[in-house]
Design a protein around this motif. Structure first.
Motif, PDB file in Angstrom:
ATOM      1  N   ILE A  13      41.394 -43.810 -18.519  1.00 51.57           N
ATOM      2  CA  ILE A  13      41.576 -44.005 -19.964  1.00 51.57           C
ATOM      3  C   ILE A  13      42.124 -45.407 -20.173  1.00 51.57           C
ATOM      4  CG2 ILE A  13      42.919 -43.317 -21.986  1.00 51.57           C
ATOM      5  CD1 ILE A  13      42.890 -40.475 -21.003  1.00 51.57           C
ATOM      6  N   THR A  14      41.544 -46.130 -21.110  1.00 54.59           N
ATOM      7  CA  THR A  14      42.026 -47.471 -21.462  1.00 54.59           C
ATOM      8  C   THR A  14      42.734 -47.400 -22.804  1.00 54.59           C
ATOM      9  OG1 THR A  14      40.205 -48.518 -20.265  1.00 54.59           O
ATOM     10  CG2 THR A  14      41.349 -49.858 -21.910  1.00 54.59           C
ATOM     11  N   ASN A  32      49.017 -56.213 -23.693  1.00 51.03           N
ATOM     12  CA  ASN A  32      49.140 -54.992 -24.489  1.00 51.03           C
ATOM     13  C   ASN A  32      47.923 -54.087 -24.332  1.00 51.03           C
ATOM     14  OD1 ASN A  32      47.338 -56.622 -25.819  1.00 51.03           O
ATOM     15  ND2 ASN A  32      48.080 -56.122 -27.878  1.00 51.03           N
ATOM     16  N   VAL A  33      47.228 -54.213 -23.171  1.00 49.85           N
ATOM     17  CA  VAL A  33      46.105 -53.337 -22.833  1.00 49.85           C
ATOM     18  C   VAL A  33      46.267 -52.920 -21.383  1.00 49.85           C
ATOM     19  CG1 VAL A  33      43.598 -53.085 -22.644  1.00 49.85           C
ATOM     20  CG2 VAL A  33      44.575 -54.482 -24.484  1.00 49.85           C
ATOM     21  N   ALA A  34      45.988 -51.632 -21.100  1.00 48.99           N
ATOM     22  CA  ALA A  34      46.084 -51.147 -19.723  1.00 48.99           C
ATOM     23  C   ALA A  34      45.061 -50.035 -19.518  1.00 48.99           C
ATOM     24  CB  ALA A  34      47.484 -50.632 -19.409  1.00 48.99           C
ATOM     25  N   THR A  35      44.485 -50.016 -18.294  1.00 43.61           N
ATOM     26  CA  THR A  35      43.564 -48.939 -17.919  1.00 43.61           C
ATOM     27  C   THR A  35      44.218 -48.120 -16.822  1.00 43.61           C
ATOM     28  OG1 THR A  35      41.630 -50.283 -18.470  1.00 43.61           O
ATOM     29  CG2 THR A  35      41.279 -48.369 -17.052  1.00 43.61           C
ATOM     30  N   VAL A  36      44.288 -46.813 -17.065  1.00 43.68           N
ATOM     31  CA  VAL A  36      44.894 -45.898 -16.106  1.00 43.68           C
ATOM     32  C   VAL A  36      43.765 -45.224 -15.321  1.00 43.68           C
ATOM     33  CG1 VAL A  36      46.401 -43.913 -15.820  1.00 43.68           C
ATOM     34  CG2 VAL A  36      46.797 -45.522 -17.700  1.00 43.68           C
ATOM     35  N   HIS A  37      43.760 -45.417 -13.971  1.00 42.66           N
ATOM     36  CA  HIS A  37      42.706 -44.852 -13.118  1.00 42.66           C
ATOM     37  C   HIS A  37      43.240 -43.638 -12.368  1.00 42.66           C
ATOM     38  CE1 HIS A  37      39.984 -48.256 -13.763  1.00 42.66           C
ATOM     39  NE2 HIS A  37      41.064 -49.055 -13.655  1.00 42.66           N
ATOM     40  N   MET A  40      50.062 -46.268 -30.093  1.00 45.15           N
ATOM     41  CA  MET A  40      49.064 -46.585 -29.061  1.00 45.15           C
ATOM     42  C   MET A  40      47.700 -46.115 -29.548  1.00 45.15           C
ATOM     43  SD  MET A  40      50.622 -45.817 -25.276  1.00 45.15           S
ATOM     44  CE  MET A  40      51.286 -44.206 -25.673  1.00 45.15           C
ATOM     45  N   HIS A  41      46.636 -46.811 -29.055  1.00 47.83           N
ATOM     46  CA  HIS A  41      45.269 -46.451 -29.412  1.00 47.83           C
ATOM     47  C   HIS A  41      44.443 -46.299 -28.138  1.00 47.83           C
ATOM     48  CE1 HIS A  41      46.067 -47.474 -33.604  1.00 47.83           C
ATOM     49  NE2 HIS A  41      46.652 -48.585 -33.162  1.00 47.83           N
TER      50      HIS A  41
END
Length: 1008
Positions: A477-478, A516-521, A467-468
């Motif tokens: 964090i995205t 394959n991209v996610a933003t955690v709020h 993961m990056h």
């Protein structure tokens, strides 16, 4: 008690051997009755007479008694006596002397002593000559050597002398006996002389002998009879001869010492019975081991009965042969019992574990008498059986592809379980578990095994590799991630879970994403979170990835960023303008300097180019007008007081190479390698010497030799590098041939390739990459070294920068590509060629490339498309990669990035290293991807070959009758080879594609 044998003086005696000393008699007058005929001077002196002994028998004696006359000088001498092998002689004299006190009026001239002499000569003639000289001058003693003055312990009176020729008991009681020795003797023989100076003497008997140590047998060795030494204190060392079937002890051959008395003493060492023989009861011979007994090594041990399941067929056996069906492994001792291969494993079964399966079994009931049991697991894949009633041939099962992973391994298992992963979905597999022990390879029969059939369903996805972090804020964090290496179908979505690192994993929060991209709020600022990701297909979720930790932004960091945004914008604009201005100035400087010197690269422009675009490039030291500037810029000056040279370990081009210690202030002491510059070197040689340090000083990679620093301000000038304990790779491999696994060798190659990838990314060509120029440390880490021929790459072709060597430049032909040999044009692609040769060196354990071919023969062979064959035991995948690096067209060769990637895959999936390469004399094409085309769009064999990029084989497939996809799906590996596909990489690609083709045909996804 001494043993004597008597004979006349001029013959040798027959020796009677005893364990005690032997006296070898050369002369004995005790029983002589005939005239002795010794030399006498003067005639009025010694007189030979016959007397009666105590047995009333006549014996010959010599007497002299001129006591009434003063100044007597009477001589008596024996004839010439050969000494034989003796170097020291003993003489025993029996004599009687008259008491001078019993004679009146002669007390002043009377003597009670006489003197004993000897003289060494080589013949009787020489003895006569010497005697004649003495007769002519009675005072001339010549070469006579005095032995001793002989004095009487007992004497007789005048009355007893009245009847000298008759037996007189009282007189016999006054006989003296004296023994003296003389030597060392070096000539062929000697004469014994007696001088009388005025005594009344009677020589009753003279015995002359030497002493020998008798022949004896001790410590299983025979020692010959040996004369005593020339001196009384001398010990003669005698080497023994081992008796039959015995041999000397390795460090202690048998020896005895013969002393002056003829006695053996001071034993040293001994013999020992050979293998198959033991010492006899008396300890003087070696006897053969009886039938059914053996002795496997020389020594004092006794023969022992044969161990279990073995026997002997003759006496004197050194080992017992195994009975039929039983064996000893090479690691077994000769006295170990013979054993048999084990029986088959028991109770083989399997169970699911996620996308993998676990095979379990029980140990064999019969271990064959050994405890070194281990197991191998074989895998076969079988196509679906033909429908009943069809004329199709029965399906042929093939070995599984290299992608399947066995944990902990596929061979040499000590435990009774193995985990099998990466199985293809909806495929019928047969697993075979073999049981083996240390003698299984010696049996002509195959190992005993047990089979089990396994049919797989579609598998879940494999693990997401990484993961990056894309961005972060104080509360979010995205993240992004790649698709799993093995999706095993369409990926439906991803599940992300995270939790506070300081908290409990049980409090994890789940988040689903279809991309394959996610933003955690909703995160807390300045907090570290642990993240894991897994993928899902129609069969379910795959395993979670490993934990990765990311931290949210601090509030003050965001505020500071906002405050700095405006100045940063202004600064960016001004920086851009300044950048343009610097560029104009540099171009101007370049134009000016181009008029001054031929090279278009100034030092400043070169340094500017070296960091363009944020990528660091190598700077050629030759672009500096003053080499000291380059030394200061790229190296670190070391105080010579911190350097200690310990040992010279080699010689370099400009001086010695040493091992030493470096102890900088405030740091721990380390071992280093030190190159020194000879004081006689010229300035040009010194510059060449330091250029290597300038080159190394620009590199920072774990697989490139690290420069510690230089010493230039004192003498000698030194280059100090890290110390590589195992030295040059080629010599290390030759010294440790066959000591490493294939996986370890691939790990070494991966390190070299990684170092070359780093150098190539710096626009740098090595030009002399070879195993001799790769160093290896105690942890088997390989590092590229020796930059004497290395150059900066430059040229108009930006896609393939190059360096053109001058005429007469040194070119290592066996490691150099064709274009570099022919046109002296070196590129990263020519370094790739050299790396292929290094691969061959490593897999052959340091063998010389092209063996004893001359350089011209090598060049001719390469022009004829000859390439090195695979070394013995080399995996096919590695030889295929070697052949790719030796392609004639340099643009078709793989780059170091591809090479590193390929080696990484082989390390992660070592099953690909199991297949040993066959001999291939021509280069292959580049390694091809194993991915299979979309069969739903393919309707013919021609389209299939084009999709595989194997159109070159269309004619071969057509001639072989492979005209439909159904016929193609039934091809085996042998069929692929018969068609004409000889390259191993191509064979693998066809084989993998055919397996998938069968699956698609079975599911009706391809219209035939």
């Amino acid at each position: 008690m001494r043993c004597h044998s008597f004979l006349v003086w001029n013959t040798l005696t027959v020796i009677q051997w005893t364990l005690e000393a032997v006296d070898v008699m050369l002369l004995d007058t005790s029983d002589s009755t005939t005239e002795l005929g010794w030399r006498v001077y003067p005639d009025t002196g010694w007189d030979e007479v016959s007397v009666l002994d105590d047995r009333k028998q006549l014996i010959r004696t010599f007497e002299v008694c001129n006591i009434n006359l003063a100044n007597q000088n009477n001589w008596l001498a024996t004839p010439f006596i050969q000494r034989g092998s003796a170097s020291r002689m003993y003489v025993t004299i029996r004599f009687s002397v008259r008491d001078c006190g019993s004679v009146r009026n002669v007390a002043s001239s009377c003597k009670e002593t006489f003197t004993l002499y000897y003289q060494e000569v080589d013949s009787e003639q020489e003895a006569e000559q010497n005697w004649a000289i003495m007769v002519a001058d009675a005072e001339a003693r010549g070469s006579w050597v005095k032995i001793d003055t002989i004095a009487a312990d007992k004497s007789f009176s005048q009355v007893e002398q009245s009847q000298p020729h008759q037996y007189q008991p009282n007189r016999r009681q006054r006989v003296n006996e004296k023994t003296r020795s003389f030597g060392p003797l070096t000539r062929k023989g000697f004469i014994l002389g007696f001088q009388d100076s005025g005594a009344c003497v009677s020589l009753i008997g003279v015995s002359l002998f030497y002493r020998k140590c008798p022949e004896t047998s001790r410590y299983l060795a025979v020692f010959p009879n040996t004369p005593s030494g020339p001196e009384l204190s001398a010990l003669v060392q005698v080497a023994g001869t081992c008796v039959e079937h015995a041999q000397p002890q390795a460090a202690n051959p048998p020896k005895l010492h013969c002393n002056a008395d003829g006695d053996w003493m001071v034993p040293v060492g001994s013999c020992e019975c050979k293998a198959g023989y033991e010492a006899g009861q008396n300890g003087t011979s070696c006897t053969a081991c009886a039938l059914g007994h053996f002795k496997f090594e020389a020594g004092a041990s006794s023969c022992t009965p044969c161990p279990n399941q073995s026997r002997t067929t003759t006496d004197g056996a050194a080992k017992c042969e195994c009975r039929s069906g039983f064996y000893r492994s090479p690691d077994d001792k000769p006295d170990a019992p013979c054993t048999a291969p084990p029986s088959a494993p028991r109770d083989l079964y399997w169970e699911n574990e996620g996308s993998s399966l676990i095979l379990r079994w029980r140990a064999p009931s019969d271990l064959g008498g050994r405890n070194d049991i281990h197991y191998n697991v074989l895998c076969k894949v079988c196509p679906p059986a033909a429908p009943p009633g069809s004329n199709a041939p029965p399906p042929v099962c093939l070995r599984c592809t290299e992608g399947i992973i066995f944990e902990p391994s596929q061979q040499g298992l000590s435990q009774t379980r193995v985990k099998v992963s990466n199985l293809l979905p909806r495929i019928h597999y047969i697993f075979q578990v073999q049981s083996l022990n240390g003698v299984s390879t010696l049996s002509p029969l195959p190992p005993k095994y047990l089979n089990i059939n396994v049919s797989t369903s579609q598998a879940v996805p494999s693990q997401v590799p990484m993961m990056h972090q894309v961005s972060r804020t104080p509360d979010s964090i995205t993240l992004s991630w790649p698709q799993p290496d093995e999706p095993n179908g369409e990926i439906l979505d991803y599940q992300l879970r995270y939790f506070d690192k300081s908290g409990d994993e049980e409090s994890s929060v789940l988040l689903t994403s279809e991309t394959n991209v996610a933003t955690v709020h909703g995160l807390i600022s300045g907090t570290i979170y642990a993240f894991q990701i897994r993928a899902r297909n129609e069969m379910g979720f795959g395993p979670y990835s490993g934990k990765l930790y990311f931290q949210t932004l601090m509030e003050e960091e965001r505020a500071e960023a906002v405050q700095n945004r405006l100045p940063l914008l202004i600064g960016s604009v001004m920086g851009g303008m300044a950048f343009l201005l610097v560029g104009v100035i540099l171009i101007f400087i370049t134009l000016v300097r181009s008029k001054r010197r031929e090279s278009p690269y100034s030092d400043r422009l070169q340094r500017y180019i070296s960091t363009r675009g944020g990528v660091k490039y190598y700077v050629d030291p030759s672009t500096y007008e003053d080499p000291n500037d380059a030394v200061r810029e790229f190296t670190r000056e070391i105080d010579p007081a911190h350097v200690k040279i310990e040992e010279v370990i080699g010689a370099g081009e400009f001086g010695e190479v040493c091992r030493g210690r470096l102890k900088p202030i405030g740091k721990r002491e380390i071992t280093v390698a030190i190159k020194t510059l000879r004081s006689s070197c010229s300035d040009t040689e010194k510059r060449s010497f330091l250029n290597e340090a300038i080159t190394m000083g620009q590199f920072d990679h774990p697989n490139v030799l690290r420069l510690e620093g230089v010493v230039t301000r004192s003498r000698p000038v030194m280059i100090i590098t890290e110390y590589m304990e195992n030295g040059a790779l080629d010599a290390f491999l030759r010294e440790n041939e066959s000591q490493f696994s294939v996986l370890q060798l691939v790990g070494m190659l991966r390190g070299i390739a990684a170092g070359m990838k780093y150098l190539s990314e710096m626009n740098y060509v090595h030009r002399d990459l070879a195993a001799r120029n790769v160093l290896i440390n105690s942890n088997l880490v390989c590092k590229v070294a020796d930059f004497g021929l290395s150059r900066f790459l430059r040229g108009d072709d930006e896609s393939l920068p190059s360096y053109t060597a001058a005429l007469g430049s040194k070119i290592p032909v066996r490691w150099t590509s064709l274009e570099a040999i022919q046109y002296r044009k070196f590129t990263t692609a020519s370094d790739v060629w050299s790396f292929g040769i290094v691969m061959w060196e490593v897999m052959s354990y340091g063998e010389r490339p092209y063996w004893d071919m001359s350089n011209q023969e090598v060049i001719s062979a390469l022009e004829d498309d000859y390439r090195l064959p695979a070394p013995p035991g080399c995996p096919g995948a590695l030889h295929a990669l070697m052949l790719d690096t030796w392609l004639k067209e340099r643009s078709e060769r793989p780059g170091f990035e591809q090479i590193v990637s390929t080696l990484d895959k082989l390390i992660r999936h070592p099953a690909g290293l199991k297949t040993v390469a066959t001999h291939v004399s021509r280069p292959s094409q580049p390694l091809l991807s194993h991915a299979s085309p979309d069969f739903s769009t393919i309707t013919s064999v021609s389209e299939w070959l084009d999709a595989l990029k194997m159109g070159r084989y269309k004619d071969e497939f057509s001639k072989a009758g492979i005209t439909s996809m159904e016929i193609a799906s039934r091809m085996t590996l042998e069929d692929i080879q018969k068609v004409g596909v000889t390259l191993l990489g191509h064979q693998k690609k066809f084989f993998n594609s055919i397996q998938l083709l069968r699956v698609h045909l079975n599911r009706g996804q391809v219209e035939v």
